[in-house]
Motif scaffolding. Structure first.
Motif, PDB file in Angstrom:
ATOM      1  N   THR A 268      54.576  73.850  36.848  1.00 21.47           N
ATOM      2  CA  THR A 268      55.960  74.303  36.859  1.00 21.47           C
ATOM      3  C   THR A 268      55.981  75.744  36.368  1.00 21.47           C
ATOM      4  O   THR A 268      55.541  76.019  35.254  1.00 21.47           O
ATOM      5  N   LEU A 269      56.481  76.646  37.207  1.00 19.90           N
ATOM      6  CA  LEU A 269      56.563  78.052  36.833  1.00 19.90           C
ATOM      7  C   LEU A 269      57.668  78.235  35.806  1.00 19.90           C
ATOM      8  O   LEU A 269      58.800  77.814  36.018  1.00 19.90           O
ATOM      9  N   LEU A 270      57.330  78.836  34.679  1.00 15.98           N
ATOM     10  CA  LEU A 270      58.293  79.069  33.600  1.00 15.98           C
ATOM     11  C   LEU A 270      58.725  80.532  33.524  1.00 15.98           C
ATOM     12  O   LEU A 270      59.832  80.826  33.082  1.00 15.98           O
ATOM     13  N   LEU A 271      57.828  81.449  33.925  1.00 15.33           N
ATOM     14  CA  LEU A 271      58.124  82.874  33.818  1.00 15.33           C
ATOM     15  C   LEU A 271      57.357  83.637  34.875  1.00 15.33           C
ATOM     16  O   LEU A 271      56.176  83.363  35.117  1.00 15.33           O
ATOM     17  N   PHE A 272      58.027  84.564  35.524  1.00 17.13           N
ATOM     18  CA  PHE A 272      57.389  85.520  36.414  1.00 17.13           C
ATOM     19  C   PHE A 272      58.061  86.852  36.151  1.00 17.13           C
ATOM     20  O   PHE A 272      59.251  87.002  36.366  1.00 17.13           O
ATOM     21  N   ARG A 273      57.292  87.818  35.645  1.00 12.94           N
ATOM     22  CA  ARG A 273      57.881  89.104  35.302  1.00 12.94           C
ATOM     23  C   ARG A 273      56.917  90.221  35.676  1.00 12.94           C
ATOM     24  O   ARG A 273      55.738  90.158  35.366  1.00 12.94           O
ATOM     25  N   VAL A 274      57.448  91.231  36.341  1.00 10.87           N
ATOM     26  CA  VAL A 274      56.662  92.407  36.684  1.00 10.87           C
ATOM     27  C   VAL A 274      56.750  93.366  35.509  1.00 10.87           C
ATOM     28  O   VAL A 274      57.841  93.758  35.099  1.00 10.87           O
ATOM     29  N   ILE A 275      55.593  93.713  34.946  1.00  9.99           N
ATOM     30  CA  ILE A 275      55.525  94.624  33.807  1.00  9.99           C
ATOM     31  C   ILE A 275      55.468  96.065  34.304  1.00  9.99           C
ATOM     32  O   ILE A 275      56.247  96.910  33.888  1.00  9.99           O
ATOM     33  N   THR A 276      54.509  96.360  35.188  1.00  6.41           N
ATOM     34  CA  THR A 276      54.394  97.659  35.842  1.00  6.41           C
ATOM     35  C   THR A 276      54.101  97.386  37.313  1.00  6.41           C
ATOM     36  O   THR A 276      53.986  96.227  37.713  1.00  6.41           O
ATOM     37  N   PHE A 277      53.925  98.436  38.094  1.00  3.11           N
ATOM     38  CA  PHE A 277      53.713  98.247  39.526  1.00  3.11           C
ATOM     39  C   PHE A 277      52.470  97.417  39.848  1.00  3.11           C
ATOM     40  O   PHE A 277      52.371  96.836  40.914  1.00  3.11           O
ATOM     41  N   ASP A 278      51.502  97.333  38.910  1.00  2.00           N
ATOM     42  CA  ASP A 278      50.289  96.561  39.184  1.00  2.00           C
ATOM     43  C   ASP A 278      50.001  95.485  38.134  1.00  2.00           C
ATOM     44  O   ASP A 278      48.911  94.919  38.110  1.00  2.00           O
ATOM     45  N   THR A 279      50.968  95.182  37.288  1.00  2.00           N
ATOM     46  CA  THR A 279      50.764  94.178  36.236  1.00  2.00           C
ATOM     47  C   THR A 279      51.905  93.165  36.255  1.00  2.00           C
ATOM     48  O   THR A 279      53.070  93.532  36.213  1.00  2.00           O
ATOM     49  N   ILE A 280      51.509  91.895  36.284  1.00  2.00           N
ATOM     50  CA  ILE A 280      52.473  90.795  36.341  1.00  2.00           C
ATOM     51  C   ILE A 280      52.191  89.837  35.197  1.00  2.00           C
ATOM     52  O   ILE A 280      51.036  89.555  34.875  1.00  2.00           O
ATOM     53  N   GLU A 281      53.245  89.310  34.631  1.00  2.00           N
ATOM     54  CA  GLU A 281      53.141  88.318  33.565  1.00  2.00           C
ATOM     55  C   GLU A 281      53.702  87.012  34.119  1.00  2.00           C
ATOM     56  O   GLU A 281      54.798  86.990  34.674  1.00  2.00           O
ATOM     57  N   ILE A 282      52.923  85.943  33.999  1.00  2.00           N
ATOM     58  CA  ILE A 282      53.427  84.629  34.414  1.00  2.00           C
ATOM     59  C   ILE A 282      53.140  83.616  33.317  1.00  2.00           C
ATOM     60  O   ILE A 282      52.231  83.787  32.501  1.00  2.00           O
ATOM     61  N   LYS A 283      53.940  82.579  33.315  1.00  2.00           N
ATOM     62  CA  LYS A 283      53.722  81.457  32.406  1.00  2.00           C
ATOM     63  C   LYS A 283      54.084  80.202  33.194  1.00  2.00           C
ATOM     64  O   LYS A 283      55.091  80.170  33.901  1.00  2.00           O
TER      65      LYS A 283
ATOM     66  N   ILE B 152      56.975  93.138  44.689  1.00  2.00           N
ATOM     67  CA  ILE B 152      57.418  92.083  43.769  1.00  2.00           C
ATOM     68  C   ILE B 152      57.681  90.800  44.534  1.00  2.00           C
ATOM     69  O   ILE B 152      57.225  89.726  44.136  1.00  2.00           O
ATOM     70  N   ASN B 153      58.386  90.886  45.633  1.00  2.00           N
ATOM     71  CA  ASN B 153      58.687  89.695  46.419  1.00  2.00           C
ATOM     72  C   ASN B 153      57.427  89.044  46.960  1.00  2.00           C
ATOM     73  O   ASN B 153      57.300  87.830  46.945  1.00  2.00           O
ATOM     74  N   THR B 154      56.479  89.862  47.444  1.00  2.00           N
ATOM     75  CA  THR B 154      55.229  89.323  47.979  1.00  2.00           C
ATOM     76  C   THR B 154      54.458  88.585  46.888  1.00  2.00           C
ATOM     77  O   THR B 154      54.047  87.442  47.081  1.00  2.00           O
ATOM     78  N   GLN B 155      54.257  89.237  45.751  1.00  2.00           N
ATOM     79  CA  GLN B 155      53.526  88.606  44.651  1.00  2.00           C
ATOM     80  C   GLN B 155      54.240  87.345  44.174  1.00  2.00           C
ATOM     81  O   GLN B 155      53.611  86.322  43.940  1.00  2.00           O
TER      82      GLN B 155
ATOM     83  N   MET C  54      52.541  83.629  44.511  1.00  2.00           N
ATOM     84  CA  MET C  54      52.252  82.903  43.273  1.00  2.00           C
ATOM     85  C   MET C  54      53.091  81.624  43.184  1.00  2.00           C
ATOM     86  O   MET C  54      52.579  80.562  42.843  1.00  2.00           O
ATOM     87  N   THR C  55      54.360  81.736  43.510  1.00  2.00           N
ATOM     88  CA  THR C  55      55.237  80.563  43.454  1.00  2.00           C
ATOM     89  C   THR C  55      54.745  79.495  44.425  1.00  2.00           C
ATOM     90  O   THR C  55      54.654  78.321  44.077  1.00  2.00           O
ATOM     91  N   TYR C  56      54.420  79.913  45.626  1.00  2.00           N
ATOM     92  CA  TYR C  56      53.929  78.966  46.628  1.00  2.00           C
ATOM     93  C   TYR C  56      52.634  78.309  46.159  1.00  2.00           C
ATOM     94  O   TYR C  56      52.465  77.090  46.266  1.00  2.00           O
TER      95      TYR C  56
END
Length: 171
Positions: A83-98, A17-20, A24-26
């Motif tokens: 501008t990052l509005l959302l970063f959420r881990v759904i499962t171990f291999d799925t991420i949701e961002i907005k 999670i931290n790596t992703q 992504m944030t960077y």
């Protein structure tokens, strides 16, 4: 064969999670409103997106990683700001961002559902645009420094004691 402890699995998950999140944030911070060439950010793009990544838009159209590179290169050349509005881990291999992306031609919110592989690289991306403003509206907003009220807003309706706005003549 021993199964990894729950603690070990949690450490791996947290590291993932931290790596992703960090990559992504960077990457999004590189879209800082200053013109850039894609070559300046390509190494981060390469660490984020797998070489065989497939991107699908809201209409079901697919694009390749190379097409995404071209799109990102255009956005960087237009001095886009993300501008990052959302970063959420759904499962171990799925991420949701907005995130919101703004430049002289667009102002939109982009939603992505990303699937990653074991190397923390995105292999599939589902991309949908939530909001979009026309270029002319963006230019006018910048000139005026404020948002336009909606046409149904009470401030836009003429308040008049004369009713329909016609002058009455006294005879």
């Amino acid at each position: 064969n021993k199964r990894p402890s729950t603690f070990t699995q949690e450490k791996r998950s947290t590291r993932y999670i931290n790596t992703q999140h960090n990559i992504m944030t960077y990457y999004l911070t590189l879209f800082d409103g200053k013109k850039k060439s894609f070559e300046e950010v390509e190494h981060v793009f390469n660490s984020l997106y797998h070489k065989d990544c497939i991107i699908t838009d809201g209409d079901g159209n697919t694009r390749t990683r190379e097409e995404m590179k071209q799109t990102h290169a255009k956005k960087l050349a237009m001095a886009s700001k993300c501008t990052l509005l959302l970063f959420r881990v759904i499962t171990f291999d799925t991420i949701e961002i907005k995130y919101r992306i703004v430049n002289d031609e667009e102002d939109k919110v982009v939603y992505q559902l990303l699937t990653t592989n074991g190397d923390n690289r995105v292999v599939k991306a589902r991309v949908m645009v939530e909001e979009s403003l026309e270029k002319d509206v963006i230019v006018c907003e910048k000139l005026l420094g404020s948002k336009f009220p909606s046409p149904s807003s009470p401030k836009n309706k003429r308040e008049s004691a004369e009713g329909d706005g016609k002058k009455q003549q006294n005879e």
